[in-house]
Design an enzyme around this catalytic site. Structure first.
Site, short mmCIF file in Angstrom:
data_model
loop_
_atom_site.label_atom_id
_atom_site.label_comp_id
_atom_site.label_asym_id
_atom_site.label_seq_id
_atom_site.Cartn_x
_atom_site.Cartn_y
_atom_site.Cartn_z
N CYS A 11 0.84 -1.20 0.00
CA CYS A 11 0.00 0.00 0.00
C CYS A 11 0.88 1.26 0.00
O CYS A 11 2.09 1.19 0.13
CB CYS A 11 -0.92 0.01 1.22
SG CYS A 11 -0.04 0.19 2.79
N CYS A 14 3.13 1.68 3.00
CA CYS A 14 4.26 0.74 2.98
C CYS A 14 5.35 1.25 2.04
O CYS A 14 6.54 1.21 2.37
CB CYS A 14 3.79 -0.65 2.55
SG CYS A 14 2.56 -1.37 3.67
#
Length: 78
Positions: A11, A14
């Protein structure tokens, strides 16, 4: 050389966490081995339930939300 793993699905948070770590290492002139771990079984094996998680040299140092720049610099400096 430090081994740093960013745990997460890939994501935006991240990816941002991985970039923060990469930039901090470059600024410090530190050599790191940065891995992105997306396998949920492996992530849960570290006991991380919310991502992004960060593992430095085998020890979970962060889980959930973006880490602050000072915290990232601390991981690199230790």
């Amino acid at each position: 050389m430090k081994n740093i793993k960013v745990l997460g699905s890939g994501c935006k948070n991240c990816e941002t966490t991985a970039n923060l770590i990469r930039i901090a290492a470059e600024q410090a002139g530190a050599e790191i081995d940065l891995e992105k771990i997306t396998d949920m079984a492996e992530i849960m094996g570290y006991g991380v339930m919310s991502t992004p998680g960060v593992v430095v040299d085998g020890k979970v140092v962060h889980a959930g939300g973006l880490p602050g720049p000072d915290l990232v610099r601390q991981w690199i400096a230790e």
